[in-house]
Design a protein around this motif. Sequence first.
Motif, PDB file in Angstrom:
ATOM      1  N   CYS A   1       3.441  11.508  -0.778  1.00 20.49           N
ATOM      2  CA  CYS A   1       4.444  10.685  -1.459  1.00 20.49           C
ATOM      3  C   CYS A   1       3.738   9.771  -2.441  1.00 20.49           C
ATOM      4  CB  CYS A   1       5.304   9.895  -0.478  1.00 20.49           C
ATOM      5  SG  CYS A   1       4.431   8.671   0.497  1.00 20.49           S
ATOM      6  N   ILE A   2       4.538   9.270  -3.387  1.00 19.82           N
ATOM      7  CA  ILE A   2       4.024   8.370  -4.401  1.00 19.82           C
ATOM      8  C   ILE A   2       5.058   7.283  -4.640  1.00 19.82           C
ATOM      9  CG2 ILE A   2       4.937   9.809  -6.299  1.00 19.82           C
ATOM     10  CD1 ILE A   2       2.359   9.043  -7.868  1.00 19.82           C
ATOM     11  N   SER A   3       4.583   6.053  -4.802  1.00 16.68           N
ATOM     12  CA  SER A   3       5.493   4.939  -5.013  1.00 16.68           C
ATOM     13  C   SER A   3       6.119   5.011  -6.400  1.00 16.68           C
ATOM     14  CB  SER A   3       4.729   3.612  -4.847  1.00 16.68           C
ATOM     15  OG  SER A   3       3.713   3.508  -5.836  1.00 16.68           O
ATOM     16  N   SER A   4       7.126   4.194  -6.635  1.00 14.51           N
ATOM     17  CA  SER A   4       7.855   4.229  -7.898  1.00 14.51           C
ATOM     18  C   SER A   4       6.948   3.928  -9.092  1.00 14.51           C
ATOM     19  CB  SER A   4       9.026   3.242  -7.866  1.00 14.51           C
ATOM     20  OG  SER A   4       8.549   1.935  -7.585  1.00 14.51           O
ATOM     21  N   SER A   5       5.979   3.072  -8.899  1.00 12.40           N
ATOM     22  CA  SER A   5       5.052   2.728  -9.993  1.00 12.40           C
ATOM     23  C   SER A   5       3.891   3.698 -10.103  1.00 12.40           C
ATOM     24  CB  SER A   5       4.489   1.324  -9.785  1.00 12.40           C
ATOM     25  OG  SER A   5       3.644   1.307  -8.644  1.00 12.40           O
ATOM     26  N   GLY A   6       3.666   4.463  -9.037  1.00 14.38           N
ATOM     27  CA  GLY A   6       2.510   5.359  -9.000  1.00 14.38           C
ATOM     28  C   GLY A   6       1.270   4.714  -8.421  1.00 14.38           C
ATOM     29  N   ALA A   7       1.369   3.457  -8.056  1.00  7.74           N
ATOM     30  CA  ALA A   7       0.187   2.728  -7.593  1.00  7.74           C
ATOM     31  C   ALA A   7      -0.213   3.099  -6.175  1.00  7.74           C
ATOM     32  CB  ALA A   7       0.441   1.227  -7.677  1.00  7.74           C
ATOM     33  N   SER A   8       0.723   3.589  -5.396  1.00  9.85           N
ATOM     34  CA  SER A   8       0.459   3.896  -3.989  1.00  9.85           C
ATOM     35  C   SER A   8       0.790   5.351  -3.684  1.00  9.85           C
ATOM     36  CB  SER A   8       1.316   2.984  -3.109  1.00  9.85           C
ATOM     37  OG  SER A   8       1.182   3.320  -1.760  1.00  9.85           O
ATOM     38  N   THR A   9      -0.113   6.018  -2.975  1.00 11.80           N
ATOM     39  CA  THR A   9       0.114   7.407  -2.566  1.00 11.80           C
ATOM     40  C   THR A   9      -0.283   7.582  -1.104  1.00 11.80           C
ATOM     41  OG1 THR A   9      -2.099   8.085  -3.278  1.00 11.80           O
ATOM     42  CG2 THR A   9      -0.321   8.329  -4.884  1.00 11.80           C
ATOM     43  N   ASN A  10       0.296   8.595  -0.475  1.00 11.05           N
ATOM     44  CA  ASN A  10      -0.082   8.967   0.882  1.00 11.05           C
ATOM     45  C   ASN A  10      -0.107  10.493   0.980  1.00 11.05           C
ATOM     46  OD1 ASN A  10      -0.433   6.663   2.795  1.00 11.05           O
ATOM     47  ND2 ASN A  10       1.564   6.089   1.977  1.00 11.05           N
ATOM     48  N   TYR A  11      -0.946  10.985   1.891  1.00  9.93           N
ATOM     49  CA  TYR A  11      -1.085  12.430   2.076  1.00  9.93           C
ATOM     50  C   TYR A  11      -1.126  12.773   3.558  1.00  9.93           C
ATOM     51  CZ  TYR A  11      -2.531  12.411  -2.819  1.00  9.93           C
ATOM     52  OH  TYR A  11      -2.565  12.246  -4.182  1.00  9.93           O
ATOM     53  N   ALA A  12      -0.565  13.930   3.884  1.00  9.04           N
ATOM     54  CA  ALA A  12      -0.745  14.466   5.226  1.00  9.04           C
ATOM     55  C   ALA A  12      -2.202  14.892   5.396  1.00  9.04           C
ATOM     56  CB  ALA A  12       0.173  15.671   5.427  1.00  9.04           C
ATOM     57  N   ASP A  13      -2.692  14.812   6.618  1.00 13.30           N
ATOM     58  CA  ASP A  13      -4.087  15.189   6.874  1.00 13.30           C
ATOM     59  C   ASP A  13      -4.370  16.627   6.459  1.00 13.30           C
ATOM     60  OD1 ASP A  13      -4.403  13.271   9.984  1.00 13.30           O
ATOM     61  OD2 ASP A  13      -4.636  12.685   7.883  1.00 13.30           O
ATOM     62  N   SER A  14      -3.369  17.483   6.580  1.00 14.66           N
ATOM     63  CA  SER A  14      -3.562  18.898   6.293  1.00 14.66           C
ATOM     64  C   SER A  14      -3.846  19.185   4.822  1.00 14.66           C
ATOM     65  CB  SER A  14      -2.328  19.694   6.740  1.00 14.66           C
ATOM     66  OG  SER A  14      -1.165  19.197   6.108  1.00 14.66           O
TER      67      SER A  14
ATOM     68  N   SER B   1       5.826   5.379   2.267  1.00 11.14           N
ATOM     69  CA  SER B   1       5.184   5.045   3.537  1.00 11.14           C
ATOM     70  C   SER B   1       4.840   6.311   4.298  1.00 11.14           C
ATOM     71  CB  SER B   1       6.105   4.162   4.386  1.00 11.14           C
ATOM     72  OG  SER B   1       7.129   4.921   4.981  1.00 11.14           O
ATOM     73  N   ILE B   2       3.706   6.301   4.965  1.00 16.19           N
ATOM     74  CA  ILE B   2       3.280   7.474   5.715  1.00 16.19           C
ATOM     75  C   ILE B   2       4.240   7.736   6.869  1.00 16.19           C
ATOM     76  CG2 ILE B   2       1.719   6.213   7.244  1.00 16.19           C
ATOM     77  CD1 ILE B   2       1.064   9.668   5.631  1.00 16.19           C
ATOM     78  N   GLU B   3       4.856   6.675   7.376  1.00 21.07           N
ATOM     79  CA  GLU B   3       5.790   6.842   8.498  1.00 21.07           C
ATOM     80  C   GLU B   3       7.033   7.618   8.055  1.00 21.07           C
ATOM     81  OE1 GLU B   3       3.050   3.609   9.201  1.00 21.07           O
ATOM     82  OE2 GLU B   3       4.511   3.879   7.597  1.00 21.07           O
ATOM     83  N   ALA B   4       7.605   7.246   6.917  1.00 18.33           N
ATOM     84  CA  ALA B   4       8.793   7.953   6.426  1.00 18.33           C
ATOM     85  C   ALA B   4       8.438   9.369   5.996  1.00 18.33           C
ATOM     86  CB  ALA B   4       9.421   7.194   5.276  1.00 18.33           C
ATOM     87  N   LEU B   5       7.174   9.583   5.607  1.00 22.21           N
ATOM     88  CA  LEU B   5       6.753  10.913   5.178  1.00 22.21           C
ATOM     89  C   LEU B   5       6.618  11.863   6.359  1.00 22.21           C
ATOM     90  CD1 LEU B   5       5.705  12.530   2.639  1.00 22.21           C
ATOM     91  CD2 LEU B   5       3.415  11.871   3.377  1.00 22.21           C
ATOM     92  N   THR B   6       6.105  11.351   7.481  1.00 23.02           N
ATOM     93  CA  THR B   6       5.724  12.227   8.585  1.00 23.02           C
ATOM     94  C   THR B   6       6.671  12.196   9.786  1.00 23.02           C
ATOM     95  OG1 THR B   6       4.282  10.501   9.467  1.00 23.02           O
ATOM     96  CG2 THR B   6       3.294  12.102   7.970  1.00 23.02           C
ATOM     97  N   ASN B   7       7.552  11.213   9.857  1.00 26.75           N
ATOM     98  CA  ASN B   7       8.526  11.130  10.950  1.00 26.75           C
ATOM     99  C   ASN B   7       9.819  11.795  10.509  1.00 26.75           C
ATOM    100  OD1 ASN B   7      10.920   9.745  12.300  1.00 26.75           O
ATOM    101  ND2 ASN B   7       9.235   9.111  13.616  1.00 26.75           N
ATOM    102  N   THR B   8      10.163  12.906  11.147  1.00 26.97           N
ATOM    103  CA  THR B   8      11.300  13.702  10.689  1.00 26.97           C
ATOM    104  C   THR B   8      12.590  12.901  10.638  1.00 26.97           C
ATOM    105  OG1 THR B   8      10.301  15.714  11.587  1.00 26.97           O
ATOM    106  CG2 THR B   8      12.658  15.778  11.127  1.00 26.97           C
TER     107      THR B   8
END
Length: 131
Positions: free
Chosen positions: A50-63, A104-111
């Motif tokens: 995921c990427i924030s609206s500004s692009g300043a923050s990103t998160n990735y799954a470990d895979s 957020s990594i939580e919203a990305l990975t928690n179904t």
Amino acid sequence: QLQLVESGGALVQPGGSLRLSCAASGSSLDHYAIGWFRQAPGKEHEGVSCISSSGASTNYADSVKGRFTISRDNAKNTVYLQSNSLKPEDTEVYYCAARIGPCSIEALTNTARTITEYGTWGQGTQVTVAS
């Protein structure tokens, strides 16, 4: 009303690369965090990045960490997922989705949170990694 359309999926050999695009229409993406998800038949969807609206923050799954890179061009109303060193296990339908809120990594990975917090989804693009 915001609409998302993914493109760029294809058949690629192991070790190859693809750039997926998520193009928005009907509204500006400026206020939305964007997530990429993927799903194989019979499986639950998996949060990829995921990427924030500004692009300043990103998160990735470990895979996919170290292999995939998410970016956005708000002037073009488009978010990208550069996918390198692709593996057969990356073969899935890839979707982008939008949310009002942080990346957020939580919203990305928690179904349960994904379904609740990402309100707009594209139709998906197929990525197949095979020799």
